[in-house]
Design a protein around this motif. Structure first.
Motif, PDB file in Angstrom:
ATOM      1  N   LYS A  63       0.806  -1.221   0.000  1.00  0.00           N
ATOM      2  CA  LYS A  63       0.000   0.000   0.000  1.00  0.00           C
ATOM      3  C   LYS A  63       0.843   1.277   0.000  1.00  0.00           C
ATOM      4  N   PRO A  64       1.924   1.374   0.812  1.00  0.00           N
ATOM      5  CA  PRO A  64       2.736   2.608   0.775  1.00  0.00           C
ATOM      6  C   PRO A  64       3.316   2.885  -0.613  1.00  0.00           C
ATOM      7  N   PHE A  65       3.686   1.843  -1.322  1.00  0.00           N
ATOM      8  CA  PHE A  65       4.205   2.004  -2.682  1.00  0.00           C
ATOM      9  C   PHE A  65       3.119   2.532  -3.610  1.00  0.00           C
ATOM     10  N   PHE A  66       1.936   1.950  -3.516  1.00  0.00           N
ATOM     11  CA  PHE A  66       0.839   2.390  -4.384  1.00  0.00           C
ATOM     12  C   PHE A  66       0.438   3.840  -4.078  1.00  0.00           C
ATOM     13  N   GLU A  67       0.470   4.203  -2.807  1.00  0.00           N
ATOM     14  CA  GLU A  67       0.151   5.586  -2.434  1.00  0.00           C
ATOM     15  C   GLU A  67       1.177   6.553  -3.010  1.00  0.00           C
ATOM     16  N   LEU A  68       2.430   6.145  -3.024  1.00  0.00           N
ATOM     17  CA  LEU A  68       3.478   6.974  -3.614  1.00  0.00           C
ATOM     18  C   LEU A  68       3.252   7.123  -5.117  1.00  0.00           C
ATOM     19  N   MET A  69       2.813   6.053  -5.767  1.00  0.00           N
ATOM     20  CA  MET A  69       2.552   6.105  -7.205  1.00  0.00           C
ATOM     21  C   MET A  69       1.417   7.081  -7.534  1.00  0.00           C
ATOM     22  N   ALA A  70       0.505   7.260  -6.590  1.00  0.00           N
ATOM     23  CA  ALA A  70      -0.641   8.155  -6.806  1.00  0.00           C
ATOM     24  C   ALA A  70      -0.372   9.571  -6.307  1.00  0.00           C
ATOM     25  N   ASN A  71       0.796   9.796  -5.717  1.00  0.00           N
ATOM     26  CA  ASN A  71       1.137  11.104  -5.149  1.00  0.00           C
ATOM     27  C   ASN A  71       1.368  12.112  -6.280  1.00  0.00           C
ATOM     28  N   GLU A  72       0.493  13.100  -6.399  1.00  0.00           N
ATOM     29  CA  GLU A  72       0.560  14.074  -7.488  1.00  0.00           C
ATOM     30  C   GLU A  72       1.753  15.019  -7.364  1.00  0.00           C
ATOM     31  N   SER A  73       2.389  15.049  -6.216  1.00  0.00           N
ATOM     32  CA  SER A  73       3.525  15.953  -6.011  1.00  0.00           C
ATOM     33  C   SER A  73       4.852  15.349  -6.460  1.00  0.00           C
ATOM     34  N   VAL A  74       4.816  14.086  -6.827  1.00  0.00           N
ATOM     35  CA  VAL A  74       6.051  13.380  -7.192  1.00  0.00           C
ATOM     36  C   VAL A  74       5.961  12.882  -8.636  1.00  0.00           C
ATOM     37  N   LEU A  75       6.919  13.284  -9.456  1.00  0.00           N
ATOM     38  CA  LEU A  75       6.985  12.801 -10.837  1.00  0.00           C
ATOM     39  C   LEU A  75       7.658  11.437 -10.844  1.00  0.00           C
ATOM     40  N   LYS A  76       6.960  10.451 -11.421  1.00  0.00           N
ATOM     41  CA  LYS A  76       7.500   9.100 -11.495  1.00  0.00           C
ATOM     42  C   LYS A  76       8.099   8.865 -12.879  1.00  0.00           C
ATOM     43  N   VAL A  77       9.377   8.548 -12.934  1.00  0.00           N
ATOM     44  CA  VAL A  77      10.072   8.336 -14.206  1.00  0.00           C
ATOM     45  C   VAL A  77      10.247   6.840 -14.443  1.00  0.00           C
ATOM     46  N   PHE A  78       9.744   6.376 -15.587  1.00  0.00           N
ATOM     47  CA  PHE A  78       9.873   4.976 -16.005  1.00  0.00           C
ATOM     48  C   PHE A  78      10.565   4.936 -17.365  1.00  0.00           C
ATOM     49  N   HIS A  79      10.972   3.752 -17.762  1.00  0.00           N
ATOM     50  CA  HIS A  79      11.357   3.522 -19.159  1.00  0.00           C
ATOM     51  C   HIS A  79      10.438   2.443 -19.709  1.00  0.00           C
ATOM     52  N   ALA A  80       9.764   2.746 -20.823  1.00  0.00           N
ATOM     53  CA  ALA A  80       8.773   1.819 -21.394  1.00  0.00           C
ATOM     54  C   ALA A  80       7.765   1.452 -20.303  1.00  0.00           C
ATOM     55  N   ALA A  81       6.991   2.448 -19.893  1.00  0.00           N
ATOM     56  CA  ALA A  81       6.184   2.361 -18.671  1.00  0.00           C
ATOM     57  C   ALA A  81       4.924   1.524 -18.775  1.00  0.00           C
ATOM     58  N   ARG A  82       4.471   1.199 -19.964  1.00  0.00           N
ATOM     59  CA  ARG A  82       3.146   0.604 -20.109  1.00  0.00           C
ATOM     60  C   ARG A  82       2.944  -0.646 -19.253  1.00  0.00           C
ATOM     61  N   GLN A  83       3.892  -1.569 -19.289  1.00  0.00           N
ATOM     62  CA  GLN A  83       3.710  -2.804 -18.520  1.00  0.00           C
ATOM     63  C   GLN A  83       3.802  -2.548 -17.025  1.00  0.00           C
ATOM     64  N   ASP A  84       4.685  -1.637 -16.616  1.00  0.00           N
ATOM     65  CA  ASP A  84       4.768  -1.300 -15.191  1.00  0.00           C
ATOM     66  C   ASP A  84       3.449  -0.717 -14.698  1.00  0.00           C
ATOM     67  N   ILE A  85       2.886   0.200 -15.491  1.00  0.00           N
ATOM     68  CA  ILE A  85       1.620   0.820 -15.107  1.00  0.00           C
ATOM     69  C   ILE A  85       0.495  -0.211 -15.110  1.00  0.00           C
ATOM     70  N   TRP A  89      -1.986  -0.932 -12.043  1.00  0.00           N
ATOM     71  CA  TRP A  89      -3.425  -0.807 -12.278  1.00  0.00           C
ATOM     72  C   TRP A  89      -4.149  -2.092 -11.861  1.00  0.00           C
ATOM     73  N   HIS A  90      -3.584  -3.229 -12.228  1.00  0.00           N
ATOM     74  CA  HIS A  90      -4.223  -4.507 -11.905  1.00  0.00           C
ATOM     75  C   HIS A  90      -4.225  -4.773 -10.405  1.00  0.00           C
ATOM     76  N   GLN A  91      -3.119  -4.449  -9.736  1.00  0.00           N
ATOM     77  CA  GLN A  91      -3.002  -4.786  -8.316  1.00  0.00           C
ATOM     78  C   GLN A  91      -3.684  -3.782  -7.397  1.00  0.00           C
ATOM     79  N   ALA A  92      -3.699  -2.501  -7.806  1.00  0.00           N
ATOM     80  CA  ALA A  92      -4.207  -1.482  -6.884  1.00  0.00           C
ATOM     81  C   ALA A  92      -5.329  -0.632  -7.465  1.00  0.00           C
ATOM     82  N   ASN A  93      -5.639  -0.849  -8.739  1.00  0.00           N
ATOM     83  CA  ASN A  93      -6.689  -0.087  -9.409  1.00  0.00           C
ATOM     84  C   ASN A  93      -6.393   1.422  -9.412  1.00  0.00           C
ATOM     85  N   ILE A  94      -5.108   1.750  -9.541  1.00  0.00           N
ATOM     86  CA  ILE A  94      -4.707   3.148  -9.671  1.00  0.00           C
ATOM     87  C   ILE A  94      -3.733   3.280 -10.837  1.00  0.00           C
TER      88      ILE A  94
END
Length: 382
Positions: A63-85, A89-94
């Motif tokens: 849950k703390p990880f998912f909350e961080l992913m939804a934190n609008e104040s933090v830019l999340k940088v991925f490479h080829a993000a689709r599968q990560d997202i 989405w599947h695990q936390a519906n966010i």
């Protein structure tokens, strides 16, 4: 560096990371034997630290990880993000937001079509990443020090890649181009996939309403079966078999058994009866409710126009140092050749300014292509 295996340690780490405006993120997962990807490891980094999370640790709550992913104040940088997202989405519906995808940014900056992470790191930083654990089984425990080092290096190099690409985007005034792509990448519609749309994934092109109706029903059945059993689609039924079934519409077990693409004895299983039932549902569908099939294009010069558009696309991509794939696909070019009002990205926004308007002018003879000093150029025609 210690591996995070408890919820308390994860919460503390995420609290620290949340104080930074930008973090880099990557995941390690397996999906070779399952329908849904199995999240095994998460690695993140800020400007000050890098962490590795054992997502399979007994009792850990992500849950703390998912909350961080939804934190609008933090830019999340991925490479080829689709599968990560998709995993999040599947695990936390966010949907993680805001995000920055370095692969998309690299395409906008001319690093090539869908450049791999290790190649991008080498081009941007000069460092050659270790590929040793690229295809390792991340579900096995314990994780080795080498695996953890590999995982950490993914997000630490990503910090340098992001900084370089972000600066280049701003310098060339292309940040907005990436932002538009991120809106698509972070839209729930991109990941909210329903079985009734499963047929859209298939490369099979059907030409008759009856075939389409059967294809839709059988593809939907396979998708539901794969989801319920949590196995890859191909484990249930291969794409070729679905295509064959759509064309021949076997409405009896005997007819199903005669199809060479269907595994021998398949008709005797409970899935054989399911397929026949799906075929019958397809045959019973009202054709007026089906999506419209593409009609054969009667433009005698259609193929030649597409070839000219390909040349214009390549010329444009080289001139502006943008990957051609991010400007337009071959399907886009075919649509443009068939209609000036084609609903394709190449005729919207920055892509239209860069390429779409010129494509239409070329199509209507207002622009010609010529060679000057060994380079293809566009020449306006009166």
């Amino acid at each position: 560096m210690d591996l995070i295996t408890t919820t308390a340690d994860l919460a503390a780490a995420c609290s620290r990371l949340a104080k930074h405006p930008v973090i880099t993120v990557d995941t390690e997962f397996l999906r070779e034997t399952t329908y849904y990807p199995l999240l095994c490891v998460v690695q993140m980094a800020s400007a000050e630290e890098a962490i590795v999370i054992d997502a399979l640790a007994e009792g850990i709550d992500l849950k703390p990880f998912f909350e961080l992913m939804a934190n609008e104040s933090v830019l999340k940088v991925f490479h080829a993000a689709r599968q990560d997202i998709e995993i999040i989405w599947h695990q936390a519906n966010i949907i993680p937001h805001p995000v920055f995808d370095t692969q998309v940014a690299a395409m906008v900056l001319g690093y090539g079509d869908s450049i791999a992470y290790d190649a991008l790191v080498e081009k941007v930083t000069g460092h050659r990443p270790d590929k040793t654990h690229r295809f390792t089984d991340w579900s096995r425990r314990p994780l080795s020090k080498e695996q953890m080092h590999y995982a950490v290096s993914d997000v630490t190099h990503l910090r340098d890649v992001f900084a370089a690409l972000d600066a280049d985007l701003k310098k060339r005034r292309r940040s907005e181009w990436v932002s538009i792509e991120m809106e698509i990448l972070t839209s729930p519609k991109t990941y909210d996939f329903h079985p009734e749309r499963a047929w859209e994934r298939l490369k099979t092109r059907v030409r008759k309403p009856k075939d389409l109706a059967v294809l839709m029903e059988v593809a939907a059945w396979r998708e539901q079966e794969a989801q319920s059993r949590d196995v890859p689609r191909g484990r249930v039924l291969r794409d070729e078999a679905i295509s064959d079934i759509a064309t021949h519409a076997p409405n009896t077990l005997e007819k199903l058994a005669n199809l060479r693409s269907v595994p021998k004895g398949f008709e005797k299983s409970k899935w054989g009866a399911d397929i026949v039932a799906a075929v019958e549902r397809g045959l019973a569908r009202d054709h007026s409710t089906l999506p419209k099939l593409e009609k054969p294009r009667n433009n005698n010069n259609g193929a030649a126009i597409v070839e000219l558009l390909k040349v214009l696309l390549r010329m444009t991509a080289e001139r502006h140092a943008v990957a051609s794939k991010v400007i337009a696909t071959v399907d886009d070019l075919e649509e443009i050749a068939a209609s000036d009002e084609a609903d394709v990205p190449a005729l919207r926004g920055w892509r239209r300014e860069l390429f779409g308007d010129a494509a239409l002018k070329l199509k209507h003879g207002e622009l010609a292509l010529a060679i000057e000093k060994g380079r293809v150029i566009g020449v306006k025609r009166a």
